[in-house]
Design a protein around this motif. Structure first.
Motif, PDB file in Angstrom:
ATOM      1  N   GLY A 120       0.809  -1.211   0.000  1.00 20.20           N
ATOM      2  CA  GLY A 120       0.000   0.000   0.000  1.00 20.20           C
ATOM      3  C   GLY A 120       0.843   1.262   0.000  1.00 20.20           C
ATOM      4  N   GLN A 121       0.373   2.253  -0.767  1.00 21.60           N
ATOM      5  CA  GLN A 121       0.988   3.588  -0.772  1.00 21.60           C
ATOM      6  C   GLN A 121      -0.109   4.649  -0.834  1.00 21.60           C
ATOM      7  OE1 GLN A 121       2.447   1.625  -3.741  1.00 21.60           O
ATOM      8  NE2 GLN A 121       3.767   0.640  -2.237  1.00 21.60           N
ATOM      9  N   LEU A 122       0.232   5.819  -0.376  1.00 21.90           N
ATOM     10  CA  LEU A 122      -0.696   6.943  -0.467  1.00 21.90           C
ATOM     11  C   LEU A 122      -0.869   7.403  -1.912  1.00 21.90           C
ATOM     12  CD1 LEU A 122       0.399   9.167   2.540  1.00 21.90           C
ATOM     13  CD2 LEU A 122      -1.910   8.311   2.169  1.00 21.90           C
ATOM     14  N   LEU A 123      -2.075   7.801  -2.261  1.00 21.52           N
ATOM     15  CA  LEU A 123      -2.335   8.368  -3.578  1.00 21.52           C
ATOM     16  C   LEU A 123      -1.501   9.630  -3.770  1.00 21.52           C
ATOM     17  CD1 LEU A 123      -4.060   8.253  -6.197  1.00 21.52           C
ATOM     18  CD2 LEU A 123      -5.712   9.727  -5.037  1.00 21.52           C
ATOM     19  N   GLY A 124      -0.725   9.675  -4.861  1.00 20.67           N
ATOM     20  CA  GLY A 124       0.120  10.826  -5.146  1.00 20.67           C
ATOM     21  C   GLY A 124       1.524  10.709  -4.585  1.00 20.67           C
ATOM     22  N   MET A 125       1.814   9.623  -3.895  1.00 21.97           N
ATOM     23  CA  MET A 125       3.145   9.427  -3.337  1.00 21.97           C
ATOM     24  C   MET A 125       3.689   8.079  -3.809  1.00 21.97           C
ATOM     25  SD  MET A 125       4.382   9.677   0.664  1.00 21.97           S
ATOM     26  CE  MET A 125       3.900  11.394   0.801  1.00 21.97           C
ATOM     27  N   SER A 126       4.849   8.110  -4.444  1.00 25.36           N
ATOM     28  CA  SER A 126       5.481   6.887  -4.982  1.00 25.36           C
ATOM     29  C   SER A 126       4.540   6.135  -5.917  1.00 25.36           C
ATOM     30  CB  SER A 126       5.944   5.971  -3.842  1.00 25.36           C
ATOM     31  OG  SER A 126       6.958   6.571  -3.092  1.00 25.36           O
ATOM     32  N   ASP A 127       3.848   6.886  -6.763  1.00 26.13           N
ATOM     33  CA  ASP A 127       2.915   6.247  -7.699  1.00 26.13           C
ATOM     34  C   ASP A 127       3.627   5.301  -8.652  1.00 26.13           C
ATOM     35  OD1 ASP A 127       0.752   7.512  -6.580  1.00 26.13           O
ATOM     36  OD2 ASP A 127       0.748   9.170  -8.009  1.00 26.13           O
ATOM     37  N   HIS A 128       4.883   5.603  -8.974  1.00 26.11           N
ATOM     38  CA  HIS A 128       5.603   4.728  -9.906  1.00 26.11           C
ATOM     39  C   HIS A 128       5.814   3.337  -9.304  1.00 26.11           C
ATOM     40  CE1 HIS A 128       8.713   6.290  -7.271  1.00 26.11           C
ATOM     41  NE2 HIS A 128       9.601   5.442  -7.758  1.00 26.11           N
ATOM     42  N   VAL A 152      -4.037   4.362  -1.005  1.00 30.68           N
ATOM     43  CA  VAL A 152      -4.734   4.940   0.130  1.00 30.68           C
ATOM     44  C   VAL A 152      -5.141   6.374  -0.177  1.00 30.68           C
ATOM     45  CG1 VAL A 152      -4.589   5.478   2.591  1.00 30.68           C
ATOM     46  CG2 VAL A 152      -3.415   3.479   1.680  1.00 30.68           C
ATOM     47  N   LEU A 153      -6.441   6.670  -0.014  1.00 31.23           N
ATOM     48  CA  LEU A 153      -6.955   8.017  -0.232  1.00 31.23           C
ATOM     49  C   LEU A 153      -7.486   8.567   1.089  1.00 31.23           C
ATOM     50  CD1 LEU A 153      -7.776  10.358  -2.084  1.00 31.23           C
ATOM     51  CD2 LEU A 153      -9.936   9.166  -2.509  1.00 31.23           C
ATOM     52  N   PRO A 154      -6.710   9.428   1.768  1.00 30.61           N
ATOM     53  CA  PRO A 154      -7.187  10.008   3.036  1.00 30.61           C
ATOM     54  C   PRO A 154      -8.419  10.884   2.791  1.00 30.61           C
ATOM     55  CG  PRO A 154      -4.822  10.325   2.759  1.00 30.61           C
ATOM     56  CD  PRO A 154      -5.357   9.872   1.449  1.00 30.61           C
ATOM     57  N   TYR A 155      -9.383  10.754   3.685  1.00 31.54           N
ATOM     58  CA  TYR A 155     -10.632  11.510   3.548  1.00 31.54           C
ATOM     59  C   TYR A 155     -11.072  11.986   4.919  1.00 31.54           C
ATOM     60  CZ  TYR A 155     -15.535  12.611   2.658  1.00 31.54           C
ATOM     61  OH  TYR A 155     -16.753  13.247   2.568  1.00 31.54           O
ATOM     62  N   GLY A 156     -11.486  13.252   5.019  1.00 35.16           N
ATOM     63  CA  GLY A 156     -11.963  13.769   6.290  1.00 35.16           C
ATOM     64  C   GLY A 156     -11.854  15.282   6.348  1.00 35.16           C
ATOM     65  N   PRO A 157     -12.121  15.874   7.502  1.00 35.34           N
ATOM     66  CA  PRO A 157     -12.024  17.332   7.658  1.00 35.34           C
ATOM     67  C   PRO A 157     -10.610  17.820   7.367  1.00 35.34           C
ATOM     68  CG  PRO A 157     -13.135  16.330   9.549  1.00 35.34           C
ATOM     69  CD  PRO A 157     -12.555  15.211   8.755  1.00 35.34           C
ATOM     70  N   VAL A 158     -10.500  18.992   6.759  1.00 28.12           N
ATOM     71  CA  VAL A 158      -9.197  19.547   6.382  1.00 28.12           C
ATOM     72  C   VAL A 158      -8.273  19.649   7.584  1.00 28.12           C
ATOM     73  CG1 VAL A 158      -8.025  21.606   5.508  1.00 28.12           C
ATOM     74  CG2 VAL A 158     -10.109  20.802   4.396  1.00 28.12           C
ATOM     75  N   GLU A 159      -8.810  20.065   8.736  1.00 32.22           N
ATOM     76  CA  GLU A 159      -7.966  20.269   9.916  1.00 32.22           C
ATOM     77  C   GLU A 159      -7.401  18.951  10.452  1.00 32.22           C
ATOM     78  OE1 GLU A 159     -12.316  20.303  11.339  1.00 32.22           O
ATOM     79  OE2 GLU A 159     -11.125  21.083   9.656  1.00 32.22           O
ATOM     80  N   GLU A 160      -7.963  17.826  10.036  1.00 35.97           N
ATOM     81  CA  GLU A 160      -7.443  16.529  10.447  1.00 35.97           C
ATOM     82  C   GLU A 160      -6.600  15.878   9.356  1.00 35.97           C
ATOM     83  OE1 GLU A 160     -10.516  13.970  11.848  1.00 35.97           O
ATOM     84  OE2 GLU A 160     -11.332  15.437  13.254  1.00 35.97           O
ATOM     85  N   VAL A 161      -7.013  16.050   8.107  1.00 36.46           N
ATOM     86  CA  VAL A 161      -6.318  15.385   7.004  1.00 36.46           C
ATOM     87  C   VAL A 161      -4.964  16.032   6.709  1.00 36.46           C
ATOM     88  CG1 VAL A 161      -6.401  14.837   4.539  1.00 36.46           C
ATOM     89  CG2 VAL A 161      -8.424  14.497   5.959  1.00 36.46           C
ATOM     90  N   VAL A 162      -4.898  17.360   6.752  1.00 35.42           N
ATOM     91  CA  VAL A 162      -3.636  18.040   6.441  1.00 35.42           C
ATOM     92  C   VAL A 162      -2.526  17.657   7.421  1.00 35.42           C
ATOM     93  CG1 VAL A 162      -2.477  20.281   6.305  1.00 35.42           C
ATOM     94  CG2 VAL A 162      -4.674  19.943   5.167  1.00 35.42           C
ATOM     95  N   PRO A 163      -2.762  17.681   8.749  1.00 31.01           N
ATOM     96  CA  PRO A 163      -1.706  17.206   9.659  1.00 31.01           C
ATOM     97  C   PRO A 163      -1.315  15.752   9.396  1.00 31.01           C
ATOM     98  CG  PRO A 163      -3.339  18.463  10.873  1.00 31.01           C
ATOM     99  CD  PRO A 163      -3.894  18.258   9.493  1.00 31.01           C
ATOM    100  N   TYR A 164      -2.304  14.921   9.054  1.00 31.33           N
ATOM    101  CA  TYR A 164      -2.011  13.525   8.723  1.00 31.33           C
ATOM    102  C   TYR A 164      -1.053  13.437   7.535  1.00 31.33           C
ATOM    103  CZ  TYR A 164      -2.775   8.851   6.763  1.00 31.33           C
ATOM    104  OH  TYR A 164      -2.584   7.605   6.227  1.00 31.33           O
TER     105      TYR A 164
END
Length: 251
Positions: free
Chosen positions: A184-192, A207-219
Motif C-alpha cells: 500500500g501507498q498513499l495516492l500521489g506518493m510513490s505512484d511509480h 490509500v486516499l485520506p478523507y476527512g475534515p481539512v484540519e485533520e487530514v492536512v496534519p495527517y
C-alpha cells in the motif's frame, strides 16, 4: 482477558466497553464483507491499549484468514520485540497474525516527550537504522507468511523495501496474488512503485485520506515527514510521468 476493574473508574470502564463493542462490530462487518480492517498505530504512551484491543479482535476474527491487521512502527527500537511477542501470542492462541509494517510518523513528538519526561528516546537514532529495522522485520514476516501462519501488509513508499519484499516473495515461492502479501501507498506518493507492482500482478492498494481539512492536512504532513526520502526521487518520477504522457499521445 485483561482485568482492569480495579484500575479504571466506572466512566472509563463504560468507555472501554463502548470502544471494544465498536471495534468488534467493525471487525465482524469486515469479515462479512471480505475486506481487511487495518488498525493504525499512534504514540507510544497509549499504543499498548491499541495493541491489546486489536489483539483481542485478531484472536476472534483471524481464525481462517487475516481480517484484522495491527500496525507496527519500525522507527521504534521496541518494534522487533513487539513483533515477536505478537507472533508468540498468535501461535499460543491459534490464530493467523496480521501485521502492517510502517516506518512511523510521530518522531518529533516521541523525542520531545522522552526529553521532557527524562527517559530513553524510543526512536532509532538515524533513518538508516529505521530502514535496516524495517527490512529485517519484513524478512521475518515474509518467512512467517511462507509458513502459513501469517499475512502481511507492506505499507511502504521505499523502493528498496518494496524490491526486497518482491524478491523474497519470489524466492519463497509466494504468488503475487493471494500469496498473503499486500502492498500500500498513499495516492500521489510513490505512484511509480504502485504502478510497477500493479503491472506485475501484485496485491496493491492506493490509500486516499478523507476527512475534515484540519485533520487530514496534519495527517499528510506526518506522512511526508515519515517518507522524506521519497522526495529524492521526485525528478525521476517526473521523467516517468512525462515518458508515459508522450507514449499515450504519440504512439
Amino acid at each position: 482477558p485483561l482485568d482492569v476493574s480495579e484500575s479504571l473508574n466506572s466512566v472509563e470502564l463504560s468507555q472501554l466497553a463502548a470502544i471494544t463493542a465498536r471495534l468488534d462490530s467493525l471487525s465482524q462487518l469486515s469479515s462479512d464483507c471480505n475486506v481487511k480492517l487495518l488498525v493504525d498505530a499512534e504514540q507510544t504512551f497509549f499504543q499498548p491499549a491499541i495493541d491489546y484491543l486489536t489483539m483481542e479482535c485478531q484472536k476472534k476474527f483471524n481464525r481462517e484468514k487475516v481480517v484484522v491487521y495491527n500496525t507496527f512502527q519500525n522507527y521504534l527500537k521496541s518494534s522487533p520485540d513487539n513483533l515477536q511477542y505478537s507472533l508468540r501470542l498468535a501461535r499460543k492462541h491459534g490464530f493467523k497474525f496480521g501485521p502492517k509494517l510502517v516506518r512511523g510518523a510521530y518522531i518529533v513528538q516521541e523525542r520531545k516527550l522522552a526529553m521532557e519526561q527524562n527517559y530513553m528516546d524510543p526512536v532509532w537514532a538515524t533513518v538508516d537504522e529505521t530502514h535496516e529495522n524495517y527490512n529485517e522485520n519484513l524478512r521475518t514476516m515474509l518467512k512467517e507468511v511462507a509458513s502459513g501462519s501469517s499475512e502481511i501488509f507492506v505499507a511502504s513508499h521505499n523502493e528498496n523495501s518494496v524490491l526486497l519484499a518482491t524478491q523474497m516473495m519470489n524466492s519463497l515461492h509466494l504468488p503475487a496474488q493471494d500469496g498473503g502479501v499486500s502492498f500500500g501507498q498513499l495516492l500521489g506518493m510513490s505512484d511509480h512503485i504502485t504502478y510497477a507492482l500493479g503491472v506485475n500482478g501484485f496485491q496493491i492498494y492506493k490509500v486516499l485520506p478523507y476527512g475534515p481539512v484540519e485533520e487530514v492536512v496534519p495527517y499528510l504532513l506526518r506522512r511526508a515527514h515519515e517518507n522524506c526520502d521519497v522526495f529524492s526521487t521526485v525528478g525521476r518520477q517526473r521523467r516517468l510521468i512525462g515518458s508515459e504522457l508522450r507514449r499515450r499521445m504519440f504512439f
